[in-house]
Design a protein around this motif. Structure first.
Motif, short mmCIF file in Angstrom:
data_model
loop_
_atom_site.label_atom_id
_atom_site.label_comp_id
_atom_site.label_asym_id
_atom_site.label_seq_id
_atom_site.Cartn_x
_atom_site.Cartn_y
_atom_site.Cartn_z
N PRO A 22 35.87 47.05 -56.43
CA PRO A 22 36.05 45.65 -56.04
C PRO A 22 37.53 45.29 -55.96
O PRO A 22 38.34 45.80 -56.74
N LEU A 23 37.87 44.39 -55.02
CA LEU A 23 39.28 44.03 -54.81
C LEU A 23 39.91 43.42 -56.06
O LEU A 23 41.09 43.56 -56.30
N ASP A 24 39.10 42.71 -56.84
CA ASP A 24 39.65 42.04 -58.03
C ASP A 24 39.42 42.84 -59.31
O ASP A 24 39.44 42.28 -60.40
N SER A 25 39.20 44.14 -59.18
CA SER A 25 38.98 44.97 -60.37
C SER A 25 40.31 45.26 -61.05
O SER A 25 41.39 45.02 -60.50
N HIS A 26 40.24 45.77 -62.28
CA HIS A 26 41.44 46.13 -63.03
C HIS A 26 41.16 47.44 -63.76
O HIS A 26 40.03 47.95 -63.70
N LYS A 27 42.17 47.96 -64.47
CA LYS A 27 41.99 49.30 -65.02
C LYS A 27 40.82 49.39 -66.00
O LYS A 27 40.18 50.43 -66.11
N GLY A 28 40.52 48.27 -66.66
CA GLY A 28 39.39 48.27 -67.58
C GLY A 28 38.06 48.50 -66.88
O GLY A 28 37.09 48.98 -67.48
N TYR A 30 37.42 50.70 -64.77
CA TYR A 30 37.19 52.12 -64.47
C TYR A 30 37.23 53.03 -65.69
O TYR A 30 37.28 54.25 -65.56
N GLY A 31 37.22 52.40 -66.86
CA GLY A 31 36.96 53.17 -68.07
C GLY A 31 38.17 53.89 -68.65
O GLY A 31 39.19 54.08 -67.99
N HIS A 32 38.02 54.26 -69.91
CA HIS A 32 39.08 54.92 -70.68
C HIS A 32 38.53 56.24 -71.20
O HIS A 32 37.59 56.26 -71.99
N ALA A 56 40.57 61.54 -60.40
CA ALA A 56 39.17 61.21 -60.12
C ALA A 56 38.87 59.74 -60.38
O ALA A 56 37.73 59.30 -60.24
N GLY A 57 39.89 58.97 -60.79
CA GLY A 57 39.72 57.53 -60.78
C GLY A 57 39.54 56.81 -62.10
O GLY A 57 39.25 55.60 -62.09
N ALA A 58 39.72 57.49 -63.23
CA ALA A 58 39.59 56.78 -64.52
C ALA A 58 40.67 55.70 -64.61
O ALA A 58 41.80 55.88 -64.13
N GLY A 59 40.34 54.58 -65.24
CA GLY A 59 41.31 53.50 -65.39
C GLY A 59 42.43 53.89 -66.34
O GLY A 59 43.60 53.62 -66.09
#
Ligand code: APR
Ligand code: MG
Length: 307
Positions: A22-28, A30-32, A56-59
């Protein structure tokens, strides 16, 4: 037991599983991921897992590694958070490191444990403390490489733990875990992965050409068993037969677990993306001389062109 439900991993299925951005997503969003890897003799393994997890995209990715390894890996990994661990005289994790990790465990959405840890009395006690006799964990956990070799030395380890688990053995590690020969492991790979997935109540990723990804069968309360599925990778690529490519797979699956995919789906998607990224590299330059890190670098384009 006799009829195994097999599915080929397809681009359409994998595309449908990749988490939206989503455009308004943040690093949280996409997980830690916490990566526990490395030792004095295997510094690169820790870097490969962490870097693949980023690609691979983890936050967020935290790397827990023995304290004398930490300054070396930190100089290679600009984006990673670091957790230096107590170590023994040989530069492998000390048994006490399990406690250090437990103290901060709730920050993480997934764990990837084992690459390049080595094997000693300390690593054995560490794996036992972290994965077997530690506080019951609900955090999805992947175990690879020396994490598996150490687990194999703990009798009935699977009866002493619970929680979502992915194991990623190559045929040699599968032989060590099961007590079978590599030849026996390779005879019917899908059946082997499925049988042991059920025994261990874990997703088993049996690596090699046409990797088999098996979910456990689960007995239900009314006595009917849920029969686990096996998903097969369509990729055979001798380019991947080089050191470190398994560490990249660990980073990818760990990353997808952190992004919230279920263990069986994260494993299937991870295996496919790893195979597809490697295919992109070898179709451009041929099978000789592929570096594991090149598979990592090919991930963003591979993933973003699926979405
Ligand atoms: N076709 C397709 N995929 C392949 C092929 C092939 N012919 N050969 C290897 N691969 C893939 C496997 O499926 C797996 O994803 O490459 C990866 C190799 O993983 P590993 O065997 O774990 O290799 P590596 O990364 O070097 O392991 C590093 O950890 O497991 C220990 O003993 C291992 O010390 C070594 C370290
Ligand atoms: Mg390996």
């Amino acid at each position: 037991q006799d009829d195994i439900s097999l599915e080929l991993l397809t681009v359409d299925w994998v595309s449908s599983q990749i988490p939206p951005r989503p455009l308004d997503s943040h690093k949280g969003t996409y997980g830690h991921l916490l990566v526990v890897a490395g030792s004095r003799n295997f510094v690169g393994a820790a870097c490969l897992v962490a870097r693949a997890a980023h690609r691979a995209g983890a936050g967020l990715v935290t790397l827990a590694t023995p304290e004398s390894v930490y300054p070396i890996v930190a100089s290679q990994l600009t984006e990673t958070i670091h957790l230096p661990l107590p170590e023994d005289a040989e530069g492998r994790v000390h048994a006490d490191a399990a406690q250090v990790i437990h103290e901060g465990l709730t920050r993480y959405d997934a764990l990837a444990v084992g690459s390049g840890l080595g094997q000693s009395e300390n690593t054995l006690a560490f794996i036992e403390g972290l994965l077997v006799d530690g506080p019951v964990s609900t955090i999805p956990t992947l175990v690879d490489a020396d994490g598996l070799n150490n687990l194999a030395r703990l009798p009935d380890w699977w009866q002493r733990r619970s929680g979502p688990l992915v194991l990623t053995p190559h045929p040699g590690e599968m032989a060590t875990l099961t007590g079978l020969s590599t030849l026996e492991v390779q005879r019917d790979r899908a059946a082997m992965a499925r049988q042991w997935a059920t025994q261990w109540q874990a997703v088993v990723v049996l690596k090699g050409a046409f990797t088999a990804v098996a979910e456990p069968s689960v007995p239900s309360t009314n006595g009917e068993q849920y029969e686990g599925l096996v998903r097969l990778s369509p990729f055979a690529n001798p380019g991947l037969a080089s050191g470190g490519t398994g560490d990249v797979l660990t980073g990818i699956i760990g990353s997808l677990l952190a992004q919230g995919l279920a263990p069986f789906d994260a494993s299937g998607c991870g295996v496919y993306l790893h195979g597809q990224a490697a295919a992109a590299v070898t179709s451009a330059q041929g099978p000789v001389g592929l570096l594991a890190s090149e598979v990592s670098e090919a991930l963003p384009l591979t993933i973003n062109s699926l979405r």
